[in-house]
Design an enzyme around this catalytic site. Structure first.
Site, PDB file in Angstrom:
ATOM      1  N   LYS A 183       3.420 -19.370   6.361  1.00 21.96           N
ATOM      2  CA  LYS A 183       2.703 -19.957   7.470  1.00 21.96           C
ATOM      3  C   LYS A 183       2.305 -18.853   8.442  1.00 21.96           C
ATOM      4  O   LYS A 183       2.941 -17.793   8.376  1.00 21.96           O
ATOM      5  CB  LYS A 183       3.575 -21.004   8.190  1.00 21.96           C
ATOM      6  N   ASP A 234       1.895 -19.998  15.691  1.00 19.94           N
ATOM      7  CA  ASP A 234       3.093 -19.418  15.088  1.00 19.94           C
ATOM      8  C   ASP A 234       4.228 -20.443  14.965  1.00 19.94           C
ATOM      9  O   ASP A 234       4.989 -20.407  14.006  1.00 19.94           O
ATOM     10  CB  ASP A 234       3.550 -18.223  15.950  1.00 19.94           C
ATOM     11  N   HIS A 263       9.751 -22.424   6.704  1.00 18.09           N
ATOM     12  CA  HIS A 263      11.184 -22.253   6.421  1.00 18.09           C
ATOM     13  C   HIS A 263      12.079 -23.229   7.193  1.00 18.09           C
ATOM     14  O   HIS A 263      13.235 -23.403   6.851  1.00 18.09           O
ATOM     15  CB  HIS A 263      11.624 -20.799   6.618  1.00 18.09           C
ATOM     16  N   ARG A 271       0.830  -1.219   0.000  1.00 22.07           N
ATOM     17  CA  ARG A 271       0.000   0.000   0.000  1.00 22.07           C
ATOM     18  C   ARG A 271       0.864   1.269   0.000  1.00 22.07           C
ATOM     19  O   ARG A 271       0.478   2.286  -0.545  1.00 22.07           O
ATOM     20  CB  ARG A 271      -0.901   0.008   1.235  1.00 22.07           C
ATOM     21  N   LYS A 290       9.150 -17.646  23.505  1.00 25.09           N
ATOM     22  CA  LYS A 290       9.895 -16.402  23.300  1.00 25.09           C
ATOM     23  C   LYS A 290      10.402 -15.914  24.650  1.00 25.09           C
ATOM     24  O   LYS A 290       9.858 -16.255  25.683  1.00 25.09           O
ATOM     25  CB  LYS A 290       8.993 -15.349  22.666  1.00 25.09           C
ATOM     26  N   LYS A 344      16.094 -25.477   6.272  1.00 25.02           N
ATOM     27  CA  LYS A 344      17.355 -25.465   7.025  1.00 25.02           C
ATOM     28  C   LYS A 344      18.155 -26.718   6.691  1.00 25.02           C
ATOM     29  O   LYS A 344      17.617 -27.828   6.741  1.00 25.02           O
ATOM     30  CB  LYS A 344      17.084 -25.409   8.537  1.00 25.02           C
ATOM     31  N   GLU A 399      13.667 -19.130  21.710  1.00 24.59           N
ATOM     32  CA  GLU A 399      14.425 -17.941  21.316  1.00 24.59           C
ATOM     33  C   GLU A 399      14.505 -16.941  22.457  1.00 24.59           C
ATOM     34  O   GLU A 399      13.667 -16.949  23.353  1.00 24.59           O
ATOM     35  CB  GLU A 399      13.865 -17.260  20.074  1.00 24.59           C
ATOM     36  N   HIS A 437       6.487 -25.434  12.528  1.00 24.31           N
ATOM     37  CA  HIS A 437       7.892 -25.806  12.725  1.00 24.31           C
ATOM     38  C   HIS A 437       8.082 -27.008  13.653  1.00 24.31           C
ATOM     39  O   HIS A 437       8.817 -27.936  13.351  1.00 24.31           O
ATOM     40  CB  HIS A 437       8.687 -24.635  13.299  1.00 24.31           C
TER      41      HIS A 437
HETATM   42  C1  BG6 Z   1       8.901 -17.804  12.423  1.00 28.69           C
HETATM   43  C2  BG6 Z   1       8.025 -17.332  13.548  1.00 28.69           C
HETATM   44  O1  BG6 Z   1       8.192 -18.665  11.578  1.00 28.69           O
HETATM   45  O2  BG6 Z   1      10.025 -18.479  12.963  1.00 28.69           O
HETATM   46  C3  BG6 Z   1       8.806 -16.419  14.469  1.00 28.69           C
HETATM   47  O3  BG6 Z   1       6.925 -16.620  13.009  1.00 28.69           O
HETATM   48  C4  BG6 Z   1      10.079 -17.092  14.939  1.00 28.69           C
HETATM   49  O4  BG6 Z   1       8.017 -16.026  15.582  1.00 28.69           O
HETATM   50  C5  BG6 Z   1      10.853 -17.667  13.758  1.00 28.69           C
HETATM   51  O5  BG6 Z   1      10.864 -16.116  15.591  1.00 28.69           O
HETATM   52  C6  BG6 Z   1      12.026 -18.507  14.213  1.00 28.69           C
HETATM   53  O6  BG6 Z   1      12.751 -18.893  13.073  1.00 28.69           O
HETATM   54  P1  BG6 Z   1      14.320 -19.111  13.118  1.00 28.69           P
HETATM   55  O7  BG6 Z   1      14.687 -19.616  11.776  1.00 28.69           O
HETATM   56  O8  BG6 Z   1      14.905 -17.759  13.416  1.00 28.69           O
HETATM   57  O9  BG6 Z   1      14.562 -20.083  14.230  1.00 28.69           O
END
Ligand code: BG6
Length: 493
Positions: free
Chosen positions: A142, A229, A172, A39, A330, A176, A210, A234
């Site tokens: 996702k 999330d 993603h 936008r 987190k 890895k 994390e 994952h």
């Molecule tokens: C993302 C989540 O898919 O993966 C995030 O939305 C998270 O909240 C992240 O921080 C972690 O990915 P990575 O590759 O940094 O471990």
């Protein structure tokens, strides 16, 4: 490649650095160009400048080469368009035609790096604008869906516009190297598979934690929460890859068929198990960090979880009776993703062990990140008289494997999309199956506002209650949450 959400967080942090990496390794096809859209209004030059600045922030300094950065950003174009309005797609189409300059039509790769609320909105507009046909492809981030029903609806929308082969549902973690290496480790070697089952494995831990909070993503995160999330995608992927049977061959369908079987074998949660086997938490303030509820865009009374620990089971021959303990959160003390396989004890203990330990524990740690590697722990006799057995480690680090720089997960996956290889992307049935498994939990939490949400001070290993979850197996997490003695700092929210 047309990126929706071209000035968003994901584009700045992940997509552009990944595309730059592909550019530097000469992995982008001849004539490849990127059209950002959103936008906000930018001229091409202003967008190039903006992304150039962001790349300097998000790329490691060793990868920053002025000339390469300039050449890469010159591939960027931008068109302002509202993705929820038909006119926006006419603007995109017009801009694409200008870029093609009357020549042969290019293949288009649409990347949806937008808030999830737009995932279902964009495809029908692409169809109306006639931008949906093969060989064009679409990548969608996702979480794909918000629950089972919305995931099904989304799948219907996508299937009414595209063929399944054109749809790339990205997670993603599958990009890895170290996640893919779980497959190589298990299936390229003959020595581990005979042990990889209920006869030799006591339990498995999967951790992806994390040390950062929600940062600038509060708006999205508060409506999603950790279950959507991280767990739905994952964490369950890591479980599935660790637990799956070997595919007949490594192609998209065989591989995803085996993943699906694991998702379908996950033991469904009963109401009683939801209360007993799932711990959800939210970080509270510490001496140095704010509470989740004090973060930008987070309501003061939010009950969104920032931590989840779960005990899950897999009902099949290989894994019956072997618990998988998973956790993610987190604002924990560090960033680490690892899978720890705990083998059963030797059936008869006849040695003595230093430090008053009663036995040797055999574990195999698959370290996904950081310090990517594999560690096997076992016992060895201490030199000298008597027979004392001490635990030792055999360590392998990926940095020893090759001098080649490791490709970023997003770079690997974008490269696969360009090549038309969907092996490492989710199929519609796999996604729906993961939501089916989590549906009772989502429903329970939605209908029971009083279901416990445990506070944990930012920078600790999560709610103390998660310790009780794993102690049912007579053990504790590999990184225990007992690091704060001051238990007053933990409270139910
Ligand atoms: C993302 C989540 O898919 O993966 C995030 O939305 C998270 O909240 C992240 O921080 C972690 O990915 P990575 O590759 O940094 O471990």
């Amino acid at each position: 490649m047309i990126i929706f959400g071209a000035s968003g967080d994901l584009t700045r942090r992940k997509l552009m650095p990944a595309l730059y990496q592909l550019y530097c390794f000469h992995k982008l096809p001849e004539g490849f160009r990127i059209l950002g859209t959103g936008r906000i209004h930018y001229e091409d030059e202003a967008y190039q400048e903006y992304i150039g600045k962001e790349l300097k922030e998000f790329l490691p300094s060793r990868d920053q080469d002025e000339e390469a950065l300039k050449a890469f950003t010159s591939l960027l174009h931008y068109v302002a368009a509202d993705p929820s309005k038909e006119e926006g797609y006419q603007a995109i189409k017009k801009r694409l035609e200008e870029m093609q300059g009357g020549g042969e039509k290019s293949s288009l790769l649409f990347y949806l790096a937008t808030p999830p609320s737009l995932y279902g909105v964009i495809p029908p507009f692409l169809k109306k604008a006639g931008l949906h046909e093969e060989p064009n492809r679409i990548v969608v981030e996702k979480p794909f869906g918000y629950d089972l029903e919305s995931a099904r609806k989304l799948n219907q929308i996508y299937k009414s516009v595209f063929e399944e082969e054109q749809i790339y549902r990205i997670d993603h973690f599958l990009g890895k190297e170290t996640v893919q290496n779980i497959l190589a480790f298990r299936f390229a070697n003959g020595i581990f598979e005979p042990l990889w089952n209920r006869n030799y494995i006591e339990y498995i831990e999967v951790t992806a934690v994390e040390n950062m909070g929600v940062e600038s993503r509060g708006g999205y995160f508060n409506s999603a929460g950790t279950l959507r999330d991280m767990v739905q995608n994952h964490l369950l992927q890591l479980v599935a890859i660790t637990a799956m049977e070997p595919p007949v061959s490594f192609n998209a369908d065989y591989f995803r068929n085996e993943l699906l079987k694991i998702y379908e074998s996950l033991t469904p949660f009963t109401q009683e198990q939801i209360s007993r086997n799932i711990i959800r938490g939210q970080y509270t303030a510490s001496d140095t960090n704010p509470a989740y509820r004090q973060e930008k865009d987070i309501p003061e009374d939010s009950r969104t979880e920032t931590y989840v620990a779960m005990k899950i089971g897999i009902d099949n021959w290989r894994w019956s009776g072997v618990p998988f303990f998973i956790r993610t959160g987190k604002e924990l003390p560090t960033k680490v993703t690892e899978i720890v396989v705990h083998f059963k004890d030797a059936p008869h203990q006849m040695f003595s062990y230093p430090g008053g330990k009663g036995k040797i524990v055999n574990t195999l740690i698959l370290r996904i990140q950081p310090n990517e590697g594999i560690v096997l722990k076992f016992g060895m006799k201490l030199p000298g008289t008597g027979f004392q057995v001490q635990e030792v480690s055999m360590d392998f680090s990926y940095s020893q494997l090759s001098g080649e720089p490791v490709m970023d997960a997003y770079a690997r996956l974008i490269e696969d999309c360009i090549a038309g290889d969907a092996t490492l992307f989710n199929r519609s049935d796999v996604v729906e199956s993961s939501w089916t498994f989590l549906e009772p939990v989502l429903t329970w939490w939605k209908e029971h506002a009083e279901a416990p949400l445990y506070g944990y001070p930012a920078g600790t290993w999560g709610p103390i209650e998660s310790e009780a979850l794993i102690s049912s197996c007579g053990t504790s997490w590999t990184n225990p949450c007992k690091n704060l003695t001051d238990t007053d700092k933990y409270c139910e929210l």
